[in-house]
Write an enzyme that holds these catalytic residues in place. Structure first.
Site, short mmCIF file in Angstrom:
data_model
loop_
_atom_site.label_atom_id
_atom_site.label_comp_id
_atom_site.label_asym_id
_atom_site.label_seq_id
_atom_site.Cartn_x
_atom_site.Cartn_y
_atom_site.Cartn_z
N HIS A 142 0.84 -1.19 0.00
CA HIS A 142 0.00 0.00 0.00
C HIS A 142 0.88 1.25 0.00
O HIS A 142 2.07 1.17 0.25
CB HIS A 142 -0.89 0.02 1.25
CG HIS A 142 -0.11 0.16 2.53
ND1 HIS A 142 0.58 -0.89 3.10
CD2 HIS A 142 0.14 1.23 3.31
CE1 HIS A 142 1.19 -0.47 4.19
NE2 HIS A 142 0.96 0.82 4.34
N HIS A 199 4.77 0.20 -0.22
CA HIS A 199 5.52 -0.61 0.74
C HIS A 199 4.63 -1.68 1.36
O HIS A 199 3.40 -1.63 1.24
CB HIS A 199 6.14 0.28 1.83
CG HIS A 199 5.14 1.15 2.57
ND1 HIS A 199 4.58 2.27 2.03
CD2 HIS A 199 4.61 1.04 3.81
CE1 HIS A 199 3.76 2.83 2.89
NE2 HIS A 199 3.74 2.08 4.00
N ARG A 209 7.62 -9.17 15.31
CA ARG A 209 8.02 -7.85 14.84
C ARG A 209 7.01 -6.80 15.30
O ARG A 209 5.81 -7.04 15.30
CB ARG A 209 8.13 -7.85 13.32
CG ARG A 209 8.53 -6.53 12.74
CD ARG A 209 9.00 -6.66 11.30
NE ARG A 209 9.42 -5.36 10.84
CZ ARG A 209 8.58 -4.46 10.33
NH1 ARG A 209 7.32 -4.75 10.15
NH2 ARG A 209 9.03 -3.28 9.97
O1 AKG Z 1 5.25 -2.44 9.85
C1 AKG Z 1 5.79 -1.84 8.93
O2 AKG Z 1 6.99 -1.88 8.70
C2 AKG Z 1 4.95 -1.01 7.98
C3 AKG Z 1 3.77 -0.37 8.63
C4 AKG Z 1 3.01 0.47 7.67
O3 AKG Z 1 3.28 0.50 6.50
C5 AKG Z 1 1.88 1.30 8.14
O4 AKG Z 1 1.54 1.25 9.33
O5 AKG Z 1 1.31 2.03 7.29
FE FE2 Z 2 2.31 2.14 5.48
#
Ligand code: AKG
Ligand code: FE2
Length: 271
Positions: A142, A199, A209
């Site tokens: 997204h 990403h 994580r």
């Molecule tokens: O957890 C991550 O590395 C990405 C989180 C992310 O893209 C978001 O919260 O919009």
């Molecule tokens: Fe994000």
């Protein structure tokens, strides 16, 4: 500033060190997040987010926007928000500065350029270890519906950014370092010069994580459009004006087509 500009134009993402956020704040946010997520499920469900609700415990939303604190977890989240707000403003001017944009060019930033009415939300993401990471999705690909996002990731990799010609590239966690990524609204503001980076987050085979996203956006009802300084006859505006509120609605409906749905196509007759 030049390096920031280069990173914004090419990748739409960079990591920032010496950001002024105290390591102890980062560590405490991480442990607050961990302890929240490790509560028994029954307890977490007591704070479940309703389908229309904006805060509470629940699965990640792709285009999150929480005007309130996500958890009433006390001081550390508040402190984190306060520090992030200062950093976000500094980053905004650094990024805009590299496009030669100054305070006078962004009316809604206010006379002091402090983005007074800006809105933001802290989102905690938890990705439990998964024995078969290839079969599971962490957070699907997204772009963020923000101006910019500042992400703290604990020392477990998982974040990947996409760039044409490179494919998916891991953004390695570096101690005390924050990831800054361009969101759709800064993409619009920069008239497409800064791409909002696609990403996703992968799950880890053995490690839990955790990431903390600070989602920074404009006042909800301000019209965001390509900055007039970046528009001329040879560079027509690529996007129509849109408020954050409207854009979030569009994103909820059209998801990855949201940005193109506000794109002006007068110069793209064949597209
Ligand atoms: O957890 C991550 O590395 C990405 C989180 C992310 O893209 C978001 O919260 O919009
Ligand atoms: Fe994000």
């Amino acid at each position: 500033m030049e390096l920031v500009g280069h990173a914004c134009r090419t990748w739409g993402v960079f990591q920032v060190m010496n950001h002024g956020i105290n390591t102890s704040v980062l560590n405490r946010v991480e442990s607050a997040g961990k302890s929240l997520f490790s509560l028994p499920i029954q307890q977490k469900l007591k704070a479940a987010r309703s389908p229309e609700g904006v805060s509470g415990y629940g699965v990640a939303r792709i285009s999150p926007f929480f005007p309130k604190l996500m958890w009433s977890e006390g001081d550390v989240i508040e402190e984190y928000e306060k520090e992030m707000k200062i950093l976000a403003r500094r980053l905004m001017w650094l990024m805009l500065g590299s496009l030669d944009i100054s305070k006078e060019d962004v009316k809604w930033a206010g006379p002091k350029g402090d983005f007074k009415g800006a809105n933001a939300a802290v989102q905690l993401n938890s990705y439990p270890a998964c024995p078969e990471p290839d079969r599971a999705m962490g957070l699907a690909a997204h772009t963020d519906s923000t101006l910019l996002t500042i992400l703290y990731q604990n020392n477990t990799s998982g974040l990947e950014v996409h760039r044409d010609g490179y494919g998916w590239v891991t953004v390695p966690p570096i101690p005390d370092t924050l990831v800054v990524n361009i969101g759709d609204l800064l993409h619009i503001l920069s008239n497409g010069l800064y791409p909002s980076v696609l990403h996703r987050a992968m799950v880890n085979r053995t490690r839990h994580r955790l990431s903390v996203a600070y989602l920074y956006g404009p006042p909800p009802n301000v019209q965001i459009s390509p900055l007039s300084k970046l528009v001329d006859l040879t560079h027509p505006p690529l996007y129509r004006p849109v408020t954050w509120t409207e854009y979030l609605g569009t994103k909820a409906k059209y998801f990855d087509k949201a940005l193109s749905s506000v794109r002006l196509c007068a110069f793209n007759r064949f597209g």
